[in-house]
Structures are given as structure tokens and as C-alpha cells.
Design an enzyme around this catalytic site. Structure first.
Site, PDB file in Angstrom:
ATOM      1  N   GLU B  46       0.866  -1.187   0.000  1.00 25.12           N
ATOM      2  CA  GLU B  46       0.000   0.000   0.000  1.00 25.12           C
ATOM      3  C   GLU B  46       0.889   1.219   0.000  1.00 25.12           C
ATOM      4  OE1 GLU B  46      -2.687   0.293   3.269  1.00 25.12           O
ATOM      5  OE2 GLU B  46      -3.662  -1.602   2.806  1.00 25.12           O
ATOM      6  N   ASP B  57      -5.928   9.586  10.252  1.00 26.07           N
ATOM      7  CA  ASP B  57      -4.622   9.090  10.680  1.00 26.07           C
ATOM      8  C   ASP B  57      -4.191   9.669  12.013  1.00 26.07           C
ATOM      9  OD1 ASP B  57      -3.534   7.287   8.577  1.00 26.07           O
ATOM     10  OD2 ASP B  57      -4.055   8.999   7.312  1.00 26.07           O
ATOM     11  N   TYR B 172     -10.995  -4.190   3.483  1.00 29.53           N
ATOM     12  CA  TYR B 172     -10.071  -3.771   4.541  1.00 29.53           C
ATOM     13  C   TYR B 172     -10.897  -3.621   5.814  1.00 29.53           C
ATOM     14  CZ  TYR B 172      -6.220  -0.926   6.571  1.00 29.53           C
ATOM     15  OH  TYR B 172      -5.201  -0.423   7.343  1.00 29.53           O
TER      16      TYR B 172
END
Ligand SMILES: Cc1ncc(COP(=O)(O)O)c(C=O)c1O
Lengths: 406, 266
Positions: B46, B57, B172
Site C-alpha cells: 500500500e 490518521d 479492509y
């Protein structure tokens, strides 16, 4: 008041997916998506619940101090020598700005949803103070995310929030201003969705926030419309409001959108000038993109990286704008004009000396558009300016700008 | 689904998926770091597309995004890195991960065409949930690029089909409600989530967020088709800068051993 809208009304957006034309939507991480859908369901139920409406209106009247006056400003009118200038006096609300209208509505929703913790972002600290206020009033825990740069330049509001029992978290990422505070609030929210409600401070973010913030702030325009009709027997010719994320402006504009003869002007923060890199005029200087959960006009480079905004007014210092404004801009129903830092400071001083009202720097941006608009209009025309907040919080910035040491 | 991705998940054991941010610490340093991931035994790479506002994040990857941008990383840089990677590693699947705005800035068709041209197998976009699929999904599918969606602990059984509809490549699973970084999910919660998701789809399901050590990776891998490690590798890049390739290879090798050796529960 709840009469059905005509099919061609400009007041029946967003659509069921939260879009205003191509703008708006729900561009959030999957973790938040179920919560956003819950909020939408809960908001629909609350809107249909007379008890919710009654409690909201009761608090607006007795806690916020509504209705706010509609005031004819004689000396400013005379000064510009054209249209009559009237102020919608949101600065007289409890906590000194329009922000509290929205906070009351959202905390009632949070309580309905059984959430016990409140978070919010703030730039100037006005929304932070309003959020801390309603949290104190309802006994919910309150955490405010604020850029470290803003914490430094807005100390009085930081202390106010603390007095009201809020925890203020300084955010150091990026330029450490409003955009970064919003990023951090979203990060915190993602990790605490089960018990936390995010009170967004402007008419932006993922659906249903732009809609519900607008609805809570529309009390401004509904009152102004009724007050103007009662006082003069007619509607105003023009509305002017400052636009950061756009909540006070959409609150004033929305109830008038279908009144074709009422012109509307939103004032963006032109900073050092829209031809420099230092401004916050996302409609004038940006293009459509995706940030903070919605598609809207953003200041960005050709790669879609968000560029830093600048405004002397911390409450306008944001590189985006609520999605409904992007739509109203594209269809041409509302005109958006930039006003520079210096023009706002001049208008601030003029309002102090001619009307005995110290306006917020955000509101001073709207006042600074008057010389461009009022003198060209006949004396029987009427302009309403949204005086969105009072300027006590800005006296340090103004003193600094004028070279005065406090 | 991309042939490279299918092959990566058809090895009869869980896959190791590794994340680093493109252009961190500099665009010139990234190719050696990607090669180190491959050399260490990563099955899927990735490559993070840096963004000014990485809302999902934690501090480590936020800082990596800002380092990359400060070093002059552009969208064109990312595609150049991807294209060169594809030339060096014809069979290793490469996925771009990032945020919506840089992906749509020149239009989704432009972006999808660039992916196709650079040999990018799939896209993970943090802030385009299934509700907003039309923003980029049709363009990716038309270009044969997998749109890899995320599912989370808040994605309940009723919502899962909507998330899966239009997903390809792999799914995911974000193991914790939170941002990337150090928070760790309990293995039991992973097992439950995997049971639920696997009964709803045939595409591979990988688990990520909060996986840092070989032991943690092995524990998660026992219940999934793959495990994603990001922040721990990005931390090595932060510490070692342009010399990060060797430490990145060493950690990747340890993770690969652990993940590949984990007994997958059928
Ligand atoms: C007094 C005042 N007016 C205007 C604004 C701008 O926000 P909005 O555009 O949401 O009304 C702010 C924001 O802090 C404010 O404090």
C-alpha cells in the site's frame, strides 16, 4: 410556517442523500457513517416532535434572549447616503453571537440520542464558548479542539471556556488553526462514536449537519422577515452577511430564498487580497473539492492539497464554505464578494463611532461591503446586515492592528 | 479483481499487507523503501498518497504525510513512483491509499487512467463511503482498478451488504473505531468480525489498524486473509529517514514470518 414548499422552491434542499446540487454529501470514514445515518434519523424525528420544537423555542427565548432586535442604524445610513441600513442584532444573544442558536439545537439532539460527551472545534473561540455554555447548562462533559495558534491569539475565550467547565485541547498539527482543530475533532469522534456527539459550529460537514445547522440558525431570517414586515410593511431589498463556514448567513438568507425581490450578498474574508495567497475567500478563489465530510468550494492547489487560509478574523479563517452556499453561488441566487482585512478594520471603527456598537470582526466584514452597495441604492431601499457577533473578543486584534498597546 | 491481487491471496496462507507513505521522507527515498518491503516478504504494497488533512490518521502517519508534502511530493510523483515500482516488480500488487480530494482533483477519470497506466491494482479511499460511490467508483471500475472499501466495528450486519456492493480486490477491516496508530483491538473482537464478514462475502478480508509487532500480526492473521501493518513501518522511516530501507526490510521479514506461519482458521 410549515406550509408545503412549491416544487421549484429554493428551500427544499438538500435531497435525501444530503446533496445541494453537486455539493454536500457524506464524505466520511466508514466508522462515522452509521452514526451520521443515526443522526439523520434522529433529526427527522426531532423535527416532527412538537416537544422538541417547544423546548428549543423556550430556550431561545429565555436563555438566549430571543428575538434579537432588528435595528435601524440612522447614522451609518446617513454616512453612506443611500439605502437604509438595518442591523439584525445577533450580537445581543447570550454569549455574544449567533453561534448559540445552533448549539442549543444540537445539544438537545445529543441528549435525545443518549450521548453524554460533547466535542466541538473552534477558531475564534465563539463556537467553543457557546458549546461550553450549553454543556454547562445541561451538565454534559465538554471537550473543545482549538488550533494552538488560535489558543495563543484568543486567550480570553480560552479562559471563558475553562470557566464554563470545558477542557480545551490545543491542536498543533498543520498551521494549528480552525481546519486543524476540525481534523482533530473528527479524529477524536471516530475513536469515541459510542458516547460522543460532535457539535459542528457552522453549516458545513457531512449531511445532515449543513441542513440541521441551517434549520437551527434560520430563526435569524424568520425573525428578521416578520420584524421587517411588522415595522415597515414590506420585505427588505438586500441582505448582507459575513460568510465563514456560512451558518449566520444561511440562517438569515434561507427564509428569504423564495422572495425573488430580496437580493442577498455573502461576504467572504479577502485577507490581504484575493490576488495574494493570504485570504479565506473559497468561492472567489477556490474550486470544488472534498474536505471535512462535504463537497464544496475549497482553497486548494492543482493536486487537491488544501491551502492555508488567512483572515484577520479567526472566525472566517477557514479554507472551505458550507455546501449550500456553493450551490447558491453556482445558481447565482446569492452573490459573494470578498472584503479585505483593512476594509473590515475600517468598517469596525466606523460602526463603533457612528452606532455605538462594537461589532465582531466577522460582522465587520459585512459592514465593509456597505460602501460598495448602499450608496448606489435609493434612499427608500432597505438593507439588513447580519450583525452576527459582538467585538469584545477582537479588541486585542484591533489594538494590535492600530499599534495600540493594551 | 486484479490478477496480481488474486494471486497474492491464493497462496494458502495469510498475506502481509504493508503501508508506507509515498514521498516520505523524500520522493527519492521511497523506491528503496518499497523494494525493502518486497524483499522482506510483503505480499501487497500500500502506497500512501500524502494529503494536507489526513483526518483518519494518528500522529505517525499525519507526520509522514506532512514530511512527504514538505519534500515536494506531488500527485505526479506518486504515479512516477508507482510506475517505476511496476517495472521493477511486475507481479507484486500495488494499491494506492489516501483521501478523496487529491484523487478527484483532476476528475475521477483522469485519476483512474493514471492508475491504469502506472500498473496500480487498487485504490483505498478513506473518505468515500459506499453512499458516495459515484464520486470515483464508476471511473475505477471502468478502468479495471479495484475499489477496496473499508469496514469497521461500527459497520453492522444490516449495513455490510452496502459496503461490499461494488468492493473488489479485498475488503479492509479496520479493527478499531479510531485512527491509525497504537490503539489495539482484542483478538476476540477480530474473530467475531471476521466470522460475520466472511459469511457475507467471498472477497479476501484483511485486518488493519494498530498492528505493530510480529506477535500481534500472527494473532490477527489466524482469523483473516491478511494483516496490514502501517504506523510501525512509518515510524521506522521517521527514525531512519533516507536510511530506512534496511530496518524496514528487517521488520517486514519478521512480520512476514509471523503472518505467513499463522494458521488460518477456515
Ligand atoms: C461573530 C461571528 N460571525 C461569523 C462567524 C463565521 O461563521 P459562520 O459563517 O458559520 O456564521 C463567526 C465564527 O466564529 C463568528 O464568531
Amino acid at each position: 410556517m410549515n406550509a408545503p414548499l412549491a416544487p421549484n422552491s429554493l428551500r427544499n434542499l438538500p435531497d435525501e442523500n444530503g446533496h445541494f446540487g453537486q455539493f454536500g454529501g457524506r464524505y466520511v470514514a466508514e466508522t462515522l457513517m452509521p452514526l451520521i445515518l443515526d443522526l439523520e434519523r434522529e433529526y427527522k424525528a426531532a423535527k416532527a416532535d412538537p416537544a422538541f420544537k417547544a423546548e428549543f423555542e423556550d430556550l431561545l427565548e429565555h436563555y438566549v434572549g430571543r428575538p434579537s432586535p432588528l435595528y435601524f442604524a440612522p447614522r451609518l445610513t446617513e454616512h453612506w447616503g443611500g439605502a437604509q441600513i438595518w442591523f439584525k442584532r445577533e450580537e445581543l444573544n447570550h454569549t455574544g453571537a449567533h453561534k448559540i442558536n445552533n448549539c442549543i439545537g444540537q445539544i438537545l439532539l445529543a441528549i435525545r440520542m443518549g450521548k453524554t460527551k460533547i466535542i466541538a472545534e473552534t477558531g475564534a473561540g465563539q463556537h467553543g464558548v457557546a458549546t461550553a455554555t450549553v454543556c454547562a447548562r445541561f451538565g454534559l462533559s465538554c471537550t473543545i479542539f482549538m488550533g494552538a495558534t488560535d489558543v495563543a491569539r484568543q486567550q480570553p475565550n480560552v479562559f471563558r471556556m475553562k470557566l464554563l467547565g470545558a477542557e480545551v485541547v490545543p491542536v498543533t498539527s498543520g498551521a494549528a488553526t480552525l481546519k486543524d482543530a476540525m481534523n482533530e475533532a473528527l479524529r477524536h469522534w471516530v475513536a469515541n462514536v459510542h458516547d460522543t456527539f460532535y457539535i459542528i459550529g457552522t453549516a458545513a460537514g457531512p449531511h445532515p449537519y449543513p441542513e440541521l445547522v441551517r434549520d437551527f440558525q434560520s430563526v435569524i431570517g424568520r425573525e428578521a422577515r416578520a420584524q421587517m414586515l411588522a415595522r415597515t410593511g414590506r420585505l427588505p431589498d438586500m441582505l448582507i452577511a459575513p460568510v465563514g463556514g456560512g451558518s449566520n448567513a444561511i440562517g438569515l438568507f434561507h427564509p428569504f430564498l423564495d422572495d425573488a425581490d430580496v437580493a442577498m450578498v455573502g461576504i467572504e474574508a479577502g485577507g490581504h487580497g484575493v490576488d495574494t495567497n493570504a485570504h479565506a475567500a473559497s468561492l472567489t478563489g477556490g474550486k470544488p473539492g472534498i474536505l471535512h465530510g462535504n463537497k464544496t468550494y475549497l482553497l486548494q492547489d492543482e493536486d487537491g492539497q488544501i491551502t492555508e487560509a488567512h483572515s484577520i478574523s479567526a472566525g472566517l479563517d477557514y479554507p472551505g464554505i458550507g455546501p449550500e452556499h456553493s450551490w447558491l453561488h453556482e445558481i447565482g441566487r446569492v452573490k459573494y464578494l470578498p472584503v479585505n482585512d483593512d476594509e473590515a478594520v475600517e468598517a469596525f471603527q466606523l460602526c463603533c463611532s457612528l452606532e455605538g456598537i462594537i461589532p465582531a470582526l466577522e460582522s465587520a466584514h459585512a459592514l465593509a461591503a456597505l460602501p460598495k452597495l448602499a450608496p448606489q441604492m435609493d434612499k427608500d431601499k432597505i438593507i439588513i446586515v447580519n450583525l452576527s457577533g459582538r467585538g469584545d473578543k477582537d479588541i486585542f486584534t484591533i489594538a494590535d492592528k492600530l499599534g495600540v498597546e493594551l | 479483481m486484479s490478477a496480481r491481487l488474486s494471486a497474492a491471496f491464493a497462496k494458502g496462507r495469510p498475506a502481509l499487507v504493508t503501508f508506507v507513505t509515498g514521498g516520505d521522507p523524500t520522493p527519492d527515498a521511497t523506491p528503496a523503501i518499497l523494494d525493502a518491503l518486497v524483499a522482506g516478504g510483503a505480499d501487497v504494497i500500500e502506497l500512501g498518497m500524502p494529503f494536507t488533512d489526513p483526518m483518519a490518521d494518528g500522529p505517525a502517519i499525519q507526520a509522514a504525510n506532512l514530511r512527504a508534502l514538505a519534500a515536494g511530493t506531488k500527485t505526479a510523483t506518486i504515479f512516477a513512483i508507482a510506475k517505476a515500482f511496476r517495472a521493477r516488480h511486475p507481479d507484486v500488487p500495488l494499491v494506492l491509499m489516501g483521501y478523496a480530494n487529491p484523487m478527484i482533483a483532476r476528475g475521477p477519470e483522469w485519476f483512474a487512467a493514471q492508475c491504469q497506466d502506472a500498473g496500480v491494482d487498487g485504490i483505498i479511499c478513506v473518505d468515500i463511503p459506499s453512499e458516495e460511490d459515484s464520486e470515483i467508483g464508476p471511473a475505477l471500475r471502468a478502468a479495471g482498478v479495484d475499489f477496496i472499501r473499508l469496514a469497521t466495528p461500527t459497520t453492522d450486519t444490516a449495513r455490510l451488504p452496502a459496503v461490499l456492493n461494488g468492493s473488489s480486490g479485498f475488503l479492509y477491516y479496520v479493527s478499531v473505531a479510531g485512527v491509525t496508530g497504537k490503539q489495539q483491538a482484542a483478538v476476540d473482537s477480530i474473530k467475531d468480525a471476521m466470522d460475520r464478514i466472511k459469511s457475507a462475502t467471498d472477497i479476501p478480508v484483511v485486518v488493519g489498524f494498530g498492528v505493530r509487532t510480529p506477535d500481534q500480526a500472527a494473532a490477527f492473521a489466524a482469523h483473516a486473509d491478511g494483516v496490514v501493518v502501517g504506523s510501525a513501518l512509518v515510524d521506522l522511516v521517521a527514525t531512519h529517514g533516507a536510511d530506512a530501507a534496511e530496518p524496514v526490510r528487517a521488520l517486514t521479514a519478521a512480520l512476514a514470518d509471523a503472518v505467513h506461519g499463522a494458521k488460518a482458521t477456515a
